[in-house]
Design a protein around this motif. Sequence first.
Motif, mmCIF file in Angstrom:
data_model
loop_
_atom_site.group_PDB
_atom_site.id
_atom_site.type_symbol
_atom_site.label_atom_id
_atom_site.label_comp_id
_atom_site.label_asym_id
_atom_site.label_seq_id
_atom_site.Cartn_x
_atom_site.Cartn_y
_atom_site.Cartn_z
ATOM 1 N N UNK A 137 -7.267 6.814 -1.621
ATOM 2 C CA UNK A 137 -7.826 7.796 -2.548
ATOM 3 C C UNK A 137 -6.698 8.669 -3.092
ATOM 4 N N UNK A 145 -7.146 10.375 5.534
ATOM 5 C CA UNK A 145 -7.087 10.432 7.000
ATOM 6 C C UNK A 145 -7.968 9.363 7.620
ATOM 7 N N UNK A 165 0.875 -1.188 0.000
ATOM 8 C CA UNK A 165 0.000 0.000 0.000
ATOM 9 C C UNK A 165 0.904 1.227 0.000
ATOM 10 N N UNK A 208 -1.468 -0.647 -8.440
ATOM 11 C CA UNK A 208 -1.093 -0.732 -7.024
ATOM 12 C C UNK A 208 -2.106 0.047 -6.177
ATOM 13 N N UNK A 209 -2.130 -0.276 -4.902
ATOM 14 C CA UNK A 209 -3.023 0.404 -3.969
ATOM 15 C C UNK A 209 -2.345 1.693 -3.512
ATOM 16 N N UNK A 210 -2.830 2.817 -4.010
ATOM 17 C CA UNK A 210 -2.123 4.064 -3.728
ATOM 18 C C UNK A 210 -3.063 5.166 -3.270
ATOM 19 N N UNK A 211 -2.613 5.890 -2.256
ATOM 20 C CA UNK A 211 -3.241 7.137 -1.851
ATOM 21 C C UNK A 211 -2.250 8.245 -2.171
ATOM 22 N N UNK A 212 -2.793 9.400 -2.470
ATOM 23 C CA UNK A 212 -1.897 10.527 -2.769
ATOM 24 C C UNK A 212 -2.459 11.803 -2.166
ATOM 25 N N UNK A 213 -1.673 12.451 -1.339
ATOM 26 C CA UNK A 213 -2.109 13.735 -0.784
ATOM 27 C C UNK A 213 -1.070 14.813 -1.064
ATOM 28 N N UNK A 214 -1.577 15.961 -1.450
ATOM 29 C CA UNK A 214 -0.723 17.137 -1.543
ATOM 30 C C UNK A 214 -1.100 18.032 -0.376
ATOM 31 N N UNK A 215 -0.120 18.361 0.450
ATOM 32 C CA UNK A 215 -0.383 19.198 1.611
ATOM 33 C C UNK A 215 -0.188 20.664 1.209
ATOM 34 N N UNK A 262 -8.717 18.294 -3.441
ATOM 35 C CA UNK A 262 -7.632 17.808 -2.583
ATOM 36 C C UNK A 262 -8.084 17.719 -1.128
ATOM 37 N N UNK A 300 -1.919 18.418 8.740
ATOM 38 C CA UNK A 300 -2.599 17.624 7.717
ATOM 39 C C UNK A 300 -1.736 16.436 7.280
ATOM 40 N N UNK A 308 -2.206 13.907 10.005
ATOM 41 C CA UNK A 308 -3.542 13.296 9.954
ATOM 42 C C UNK A 308 -3.641 12.273 8.828
ATOM 43 N N UNK A 309 -3.115 12.620 7.651
ATOM 44 C CA UNK A 309 -3.268 11.719 6.513
ATOM 45 C C UNK A 309 -2.380 10.479 6.670
ATOM 46 N N UNK A 316 -5.358 2.398 9.407
ATOM 47 C CA UNK A 316 -6.234 1.436 8.724
ATOM 48 C C UNK A 316 -5.517 0.105 8.539
ATOM 49 N N UNK A 357 -3.815 8.324 9.496
ATOM 50 C CA UNK A 357 -5.011 7.575 9.090
ATOM 51 C C UNK A 357 -4.667 6.432 8.156
ATOM 52 N N UNK A 358 -3.736 6.707 7.251
ATOM 53 C CA UNK A 358 -3.287 5.684 6.294
ATOM 54 C C UNK A 358 -2.705 4.469 7.029
#
Lengths: 386, 214
Positions: free
Chosen positions: B73, B68, A316, A345-352, B60, A367, A370-371, A378, A374-375
């Motif tokens: 996602x 979170x 992940x 692939x199992x992907x999350x992507x965050x832009x802070x 975003x 943030x 937090x992200x 889980x 949380x990732x």
Amino acid sequence: MRERLDMKRAVPAREGSTVTLAEKTPLRLDSGTEIGPFAMSYMTYGTLNEAKSNAVLICHALTGDQYVASDHPVTGKPGWWGRMVGPGKVLDTDRYFVICANVLGGCMGTAGPQEIDPETGRPWGLGFPVITIGDMVRAQSLLIDHLGIDELFCVIGGSMGGMQVLQWAAAYPERVANAVPIACAARHSAQNIAFHEVGRQAIMADPQWRGGDYYESGETPRAGLAVARMAAHVTYLSETALHRKFGRNLQNRERLTYGFDADFQVESYLRHQGITFVDRFDANSYLYITRAMDYFDLAAEHGGVLARAFANSRTRFCVVSFSSDWLFPTTEARDVVRALNASAANVSFVEIQTDKGHDAFLLDEPEMFATIGGFLEASAVRRGIL
Amino acid sequence: MATIDIGLGRNIEIRDDLLLIAEMVAANSRVLDVGCDDGSLLAFLARHSNVDARGIEISQAGVNSCVSRGLSVIQGDADTDLVDYPADSFDYAILSQTLQAMRQPRTVLNELLRVGRRAIVSFPNFGFWKVRLDLLLRGRMPMTDALDAAWYETPNIHFCTILDFVLLCRDLGITIEQSIITGQTGKPLRHLGTGRVANLFGATGVFLLSRGDR
């Protein structure tokens, strides 16, 4: 600046553990050279559980080290990721067994150019083999073997640490359950290589560098290394952050001096960054590690197709970028995400969203906490890591 | 229970719609929710059907909130980013209440059925009698509680009716495996089919689609 640069060189104190790796079989490096046995220094926090399922490997950045969450033995400053690592933090040391090792080529106890070459009995200097991000990760995998861990719950790191995370996921997919590459890219851009070259040239232009053979001279290329650090440090910030922090404010004076003293606060700040850096970092290590970053191009190792690096990966991923990072901009994180999608692939992507630039990954970014929190939560719950 | 006024726009009470979609998804499958918003469908599927659920969301802030909460996602645009995924990556690609906001709905529909073996698409029916009445009697673009944006600021740029959608599926060689038409309250209207009656009384259509060549 000159007189302050001549302060006597601090002797790095060391704590934590050091292990000798590659004792039986030497480690084959990307350059074709073999190295081993070699030392690797590392720190751990928390306790490895019985199932050995709660190990988190932190990969440090270019000028980082293994002192993630403990005071630095040379500077006495708190750990570089104390905001992230500790009891109750995102990387909760009551829950996870956190490992961080000084990279190969480093200068905090792991084999590097300032350590003694057993064959000559003298410091390696430029005789130390050129290493790559892949070599750093292979060396770390030996440490993970040594610790008896099959699978890492998470491999995480920012900047060069993030490059290592990607390399880990590509080279040892079955050993990485969760990968968190932060503020990084799958290859070093031309602009970034250019900045590194400026830094290296500054070091090599310092007469004290002596072709890399300065360890027994009683002097080190402090001025060159300080300039390298100053140039690099600018790339870690953002225009907005520099303006907010310093503007055109003058340093302890009412008016311009019409000279080349540090009139502006920003100059004084950079000089301070340069001067304090040379007390804790080896100039040759700086050459080797910047080179390793320059050479990094994960797609090139896979026929030019980045997605192939992650084919059939069950890892992940949580890719993190920062909006004001111009050293590793979001577009490069997106390239990684695109490749991960292409390999399903199992992907999350965050832009802070932040104006703090590349260095944001080291700072208080709720943030980001937090992200990533949380990732990991889980996955930890699913795996029964409580 | 939630009332779906005339079911237009993305701010409808999603629960009914979400449940209808969730019922179409087989347990233990792989799902891509395109335009997953706050991730409630993903969370529901992951929790109740043991689904490997992933999402794409354009905002975003929405993405960060999903991540979170432990959902997988990424930030992305359905119009441009589906092309990154290999064919047959998912058992279902879901597009709920978003088709009408796409720049290229036809391309997106094809892409959904490339990356997913099946697609589930729901959208507000612009042929719904209330919408027709609004236009007929007032002569203005319909605006209701659910469709509360004026024509010049709505993200919905490609409205269609159920009939339009059915015809497009036919043109693209897409098989409609199942369809659920819901009325104003969000409750399914039974035995309406997908013809003229459904087009008049259905506020929302939910369609389970597959490629005709399979």
